[in-house]
Design an enzyme around this catalytic site. Structure first.
Site, PDB file in Angstrom:
ATOM      1  CG  ASP A 102     -11.411  -0.387  12.510  1.00  0.00           C
ATOM      2  OD1 ASP A 102     -12.170  -0.668  11.566  1.00  0.00           O
ATOM      3  OD2 ASP A 102     -10.541   0.509  12.439  1.00  0.00           O
ATOM      4  CG  HIS A 103     -14.749   2.391  14.147  1.00  0.00           C
ATOM      5  ND1 HIS A 103     -13.554   2.151  14.814  1.00  0.00           N
ATOM      6  CD2 HIS A 103     -14.554   3.528  13.437  1.00  0.00           C
ATOM      7  CE1 HIS A 103     -12.703   3.129  14.539  1.00  0.00           C
ATOM      8  NE2 HIS A 103     -13.279   3.962  13.709  1.00  0.00           N
TER       9      HIS A 103
ATOM     10  CB  CYS B 207      -9.108  -1.450   9.976  1.00  0.00           C
ATOM     11  SG  CYS B 207      -7.667  -1.150   8.915  1.00  0.00           S
TER      12      CYS B 207
ATOM     13  CB  THR C 188      -7.303   1.525   4.569  1.00  0.00           C
ATOM     14  OG1 THR C 188      -6.535   1.375   5.771  1.00  0.00           O
ATOM     15  CG2 THR C 188      -7.799   2.953   4.437  1.00  0.00           C
ATOM     16  N   GLY C 189      -7.747  -1.483   5.777  1.00  0.00           N
ATOM     17  CA  GLY C 189      -6.988  -2.728   5.937  1.00  0.00           C
ATOM     18  C   GLY C 189      -5.516  -2.469   6.201  1.00  0.00           C
ATOM     19  CB  ILE C 190      -3.357   0.476   5.556  1.00  0.00           C
ATOM     20  CG1 ILE C 190      -3.620   0.463   4.052  1.00  0.00           C
ATOM     21  CG2 ILE C 190      -1.897   0.865   5.828  1.00  0.00           C
ATOM     22  CD1 ILE C 190      -3.556   1.832   3.393  1.00  0.00           C
ATOM     23  N   GLY C 191      -3.881  -0.203   8.481  1.00  0.00           N
ATOM     24  CA  GLY C 191      -3.437  -0.134   9.875  1.00  0.00           C
ATOM     25  C   GLY C 191      -3.462  -1.490  10.556  1.00  0.00           C
TER      26      GLY C 191
ATOM     27  CG  HIS D  93       4.417 -17.487  -4.789  1.00  0.00           C
ATOM     28  ND1 HIS D  93       4.861 -16.736  -5.856  1.00  0.00           N
ATOM     29  CD2 HIS D  93       4.006 -18.680  -5.309  1.00  0.00           C
ATOM     30  CE1 HIS D  93       4.744 -17.442  -6.978  1.00  0.00           C
ATOM     31  NE2 HIS D  93       4.209 -18.620  -6.672  1.00  0.00           N
TER      32      HIS D  93
ATOM     33  NE  ARG E  87      10.377 -20.173  -7.408  1.00  0.00           N
ATOM     34  CZ  ARG E  87       9.370 -20.817  -7.999  1.00  0.00           C
ATOM     35  NH1 ARG E  87       9.286 -22.124  -7.900  1.00  0.00           N
ATOM     36  NH2 ARG E  87       8.458 -20.156  -8.689  1.00  0.00           N
ATOM     37  CG  HIS E  88       7.301 -20.107  -3.351  1.00  0.00           C
ATOM     38  ND1 HIS E  88       7.688 -18.944  -3.961  1.00  0.00           N
ATOM     39  CD2 HIS E  88       6.832 -20.922  -4.331  1.00  0.00           C
ATOM     40  CE1 HIS E  88       7.438 -19.028  -5.266  1.00  0.00           C
ATOM     41  NE2 HIS E  88       6.933 -20.219  -5.518  1.00  0.00           N
TER      42      HIS E  88
HETATM   43  C1  RB5 Z   1     -10.435   4.263  11.530  1.00  0.00           C
HETATM   44  O1  RB5 Z   1     -11.069   5.471  11.302  1.00  0.00           O
HETATM   45  C2  RB5 Z   1      -9.445   3.979  10.430  1.00  0.00           C
HETATM   46  O2  RB5 Z   1      -8.315   4.760  10.597  1.00  0.00           O
HETATM   47  C3  RB5 Z   1      -9.081   2.511  10.415  1.00  0.00           C
HETATM   48  O3  RB5 Z   1     -10.241   1.769  10.202  1.00  0.00           O
HETATM   49  C4  RB5 Z   1      -8.110   2.065   9.347  1.00  0.00           C
HETATM   50  O4  RB5 Z   1      -8.514   2.491   8.086  1.00  0.00           O
HETATM   51  C5  RB5 Z   1      -6.692   2.335   9.614  1.00  0.00           C
HETATM   52  O5  RB5 Z   1      -5.787   1.913   8.878  1.00  0.00           O
END
Ligand code: RB5
Length: 157
Positions: free
Chosen positions: A19-20, A76, A78-81, A109, A143-144
């Protein structure tokens, strides 16, 4: 088919998308992947206009799921979303990695098929090391494999 430098690390095609929040990191990751010998399909985004990371995750993961790419990279802020979105897609095992050890273990693993990175978290040096670790490490099986099978069986519950 091209071989990565490490024994057994064979990658044909990698699909990447961000994403941006991760444009710059995506470009530096592409350089690392190219140096490793990968063929890269970049599904965007390509500008700083705001986009929704689930849409990018869907594009990258569709390529992996349908066999058009062997593995994927999603980024993205954080990479989380984007990792959350990727892991909702059937057949995808996406690992959000912020260190080299986790990247290696995600392959060894967990047989991760998609790597997630945070463009506002990682600098290009560490991200490059993470990418090299992830894409040169083989799955250990044994096992993995049983445990990964149980992860995938959760999709049917
Ligand atoms: C976008 O602003 C931001 O929320 C996205 O890049 C990401 O960090 C979400 O997890």
């Amino acid at each position: 088919m091209r071989k990565f430098p490490r024994k057994g690390g064979i990658i044909m095609k990698i699909t990447i998308g961000c994403d941006h929040g991760a444009l710059a990191l995506k470009d530096s990751v592409k350089e690392v992947l190219t140096a490793l010998g990968a063929e890269i399909d970049d599904v965007g985004t390509f500008t700083e206009d705001s986009v929704d990371y689930p849409d990018i995750a869907e594009k990258v993961c569709a390529a992996v799921r349908e066999g058009r790419a062997e593995r994927g990279v999603v980024l993205c802020g954080t990479g989380i979303g984007i990792s959350m979105a990727a892991n909702k897609i059937r057949g995808i095992r996406c690992a959000l990695c912020g260190d080299v050890y986790s990247a290696r273990m995600a392959r060894a693993h967990n047989d991760a098929n998609v790597l997630a990175l945070g463009g506002r978290v990682l600098g290009p040096g560490l991200a490059g090391d993470i990418v090299r670790a992830f894409f040169t490490q083989d799955f250990e099986g044994g096992r993995h494999a049983r445990r990964v099978g149980k992860i995938m069986a959760l999709e049917e519950k």
